[in-house]
Design an enzyme around this catalytic site. Structure first.
Site, PDB file in Angstrom:
ATOM      1  N   HIS A 214       0.814  -1.219   0.000  1.00 35.61           N
ATOM      2  CA  HIS A 214       0.000   0.000   0.000  1.00 35.61           C
ATOM      3  C   HIS A 214       0.843   1.261   0.000  1.00 35.61           C
ATOM      4  O   HIS A 214       0.370   2.335  -0.396  1.00 35.61           O
ATOM      5  CB  HIS A 214      -0.930  -0.009   1.227  1.00 35.61           C
ATOM      6  CG  HIS A 214      -2.201   0.772   1.048  1.00 35.61           C
ATOM      7  ND1 HIS A 214      -2.253   1.986   0.408  1.00 35.61           N
ATOM      8  CD2 HIS A 214      -3.473   0.513   1.444  1.00 35.61           C
ATOM      9  CE1 HIS A 214      -3.500   2.442   0.421  1.00 35.61           C
ATOM     10  NE2 HIS A 214      -4.260   1.565   1.036  1.00 35.61           N
TER      11      HIS A 214
ATOM     12  N   ASP B  89     -10.321  -4.020 -17.771  1.00 40.96           N
ATOM     13  CA  ASP B  89     -10.575  -4.940 -18.891  1.00 40.96           C
ATOM     14  C   ASP B  89      -9.248  -5.442 -19.459  1.00 40.96           C
ATOM     15  O   ASP B  89      -8.460  -4.661 -19.993  1.00 40.96           O
ATOM     16  CB  ASP B  89     -11.380  -4.208 -19.969  1.00 40.96           C
ATOM     17  CG  ASP B  89     -11.704  -5.071 -21.186  1.00 40.96           C
ATOM     18  OD1 ASP B  89     -11.341  -6.263 -21.188  1.00 40.96           O
ATOM     19  OD2 ASP B  89     -12.315  -4.527 -22.123  1.00 40.96           O
TER      20      ASP B  89
END
Length: 468
Positions: free
Chosen positions: A163, A380
């Protein structure tokens, strides 16, 4: 039911994927927002994709692996390793060593996860690389990717990423670029921008705001004493009907200006506090993640993928929070959220340097992170948008202390926000009763001066709850 689903995953040996072309060897300091203690962990994400018959013969694992090498040319710090300099300052050494990639197969079909998959997912640890055994994140890869093929021809993309190098919008930016490369693009549409010096402490640093989110507390929390086996997980859906009901429980002057996030956070915090039965004088808090990208002047440059977030906190005595109408909690949440300004962010960066980069305090605190607008579901890789894209688990930092708000379409086709909750069994029943009451349209406007219900609250329900 997906919750009882059990399946087997067979993994190949992990491999390192390095940038497809040579990249500079350099040291790049993280910002003083990036390297705070509360962000020194691996966050997890997961994406489910359907089979696409037109992609017959294309292996998603091979496609994504090749695209990783290409995208790391542009995001070359992610192929490096984390170092720590004096003062606990974290720095990326751009070594070009690469990220970890694992391909796997699972004896399960996508439809077995249900019509609308959402966390908690069954066997989720089988779909993600195990980073728990790494110990320190120093000198370790920043990113671990696993692509799991399913029996139906679909696949699951799982990742764990440190993170400190990016937040949720940064992850979406990186994954969008990875998807573009997988679909044949020569370069990302949005070029990545480092510029971590924009969120670095002043010289000399000076704290100009009060930051209760970083004040240590020795208070005990009932949530830390309950065995995991006694905890119950449920998710609560907030669609148009539920949001409309919550808005009607807000004072008229707050109805048009309160966001869905503010309404949900105020009601969930209030109901959770009542359900857990804190003493009236106990200070209870809700800590929420605020994206500071649109709150700066000038704004951070397009393509910035570092952590640009703050953790403002709303607090109240538990008794007052329970007794007061929803408008009280809403006011407190809105005030805390509005406190995040340019100077607030600069003050946080300076605090990190002056106070040794502390962790945000979690005693009697509920942490929420809204990722509904991050765009995870739109990633995608060439097989279309995901059936689900977002956090791999329901919460952050341990059972019951935090929740991710995710976009969700329920079984009726309604779109809304899904809020997972983890509570001890009896508290969960009380919480559900509270939320069912608040998400039912009131029979009359509780703030209508023509009624005797101007000061309506949940007091009567609280009295009933105390007898349970």
């Amino acid at each position: 039911m997906a919750s009882s689903l059990i399946f087997t995953v067979s993994r190949r040996e992990p491999v390192l994927v390095a940038p497809a072309k040579p990249t500079p060897h350099e040291f790049k300091p993280l910002s003083d927002i990036d390297d705070q203690e509360g962000l020194r962990f691996y966050s997890s994400g997961i994406h489910f994709y359907r089979n696409d018959p037109s992609k017959e013969g294309r292996d998603p694992a091979r496609v994504i692996k090749e695209a990783l090498g290409k995208v790391l040319v542009h995001y070359h710090p992610i192929a490096g390793r984390l170092r720590e300099w004096p003062g606990r300052k974290l720095v990326v050494e751009c070594t070009g060593e690469g990220v970890v990639f694992v391909e796997a197969n699972a004896d399960v079909r996508l439809e077995e996860f249900g019509n609308a998959p959402s966390p908690p997912f069954p066997c989720v640890e089988e779909l993600l690389y195990d980073t728990e055994s790494l110990g320190s994140d120093l000198d370790c890869p920043f990113l671990f990717v696993q692509v799991t093929r399913l029996k139906c021809g679909g696949f699951i993309f799982g990742l764990r990423i440190n993170h400190t190098i990016m937040d949720a919008p940064g992850v979406v930016q990186f994954l969008t670029a990875l998807g573009e490369m997988a679909r044949g693009a020569a370069a990302p549409t949005v070029p990545p921008v480092w510029e971590r010096e924009l969120l670095t402490a002043r010289c000399p640093p000076r704290i100009t705001h009060v930051h209760p989110e970083y004040e240590f507390s020795a208070a005990t929390d009932v949530m830390t004493t309950v065995p995991l086996s006694d905890m119950v997980n449920r998710s609560f859906f907030f669609g148009p009907r539920e949001i409309s009901a919550l808005r009607k429980y807000a004072p008229p002057h707050l109805r048009p200006t309160s966001s869905r996030f503010e309404l949900i956070t105020a009601s969930v915090w209030r109901s959770r506090t009542a359900a857990l039965g804190y003493d009236p004088d106990d200070e209870v808090r809700v800590l929420f993640v605020v994206n500071a990208r649109g709150r700066r002047s000038p704004p951070l440059p397009s393509g910035y993928y570092g952590n640009a977030l703050a953790f403002p906190v709303a607090s109240s005595a538990a008794g007052r929070l329970r007794r007061s109408p929803l408008g009280y909690a809403l006011e407190v949440v809105k005030k805390a959220k509005a406190s995040v300004t340019d100077e607030y962010m600069q003050s946080v960066a300076d605090l990190m340097v002056l106070q040794g980069r502390p962790h945000f305090a979690m005693a009697r605190t509920y942490l929420v992170s809204d990722v509904t607008r991050a765009g995870f579901e739109a990633v995608d890789f060439g097989w279309g948008e995901g059936v689900y894209g977002g956090p791999a688990s329901a919460g952050i930092g341990g059972a019951g202390v935090a929740s991710f708000y995710t976009w969700h379409r329920n079984g009726k086709g309604e779109e809304g926000i899904l809020v997972p909750m983890c509570l001890p069994g009896p508290a969960m029943e009380r919480f559900q009763m509270e939320m069912e009451s608040l998400t039912q349209e009131p029979a009359f406007d509780p703030y209508d001066s023509n009624t005797n219900m101007k000061n309506i609250s949940i007091v009567s329900r609280d009295m009933k709850m105390s007898r349970l």
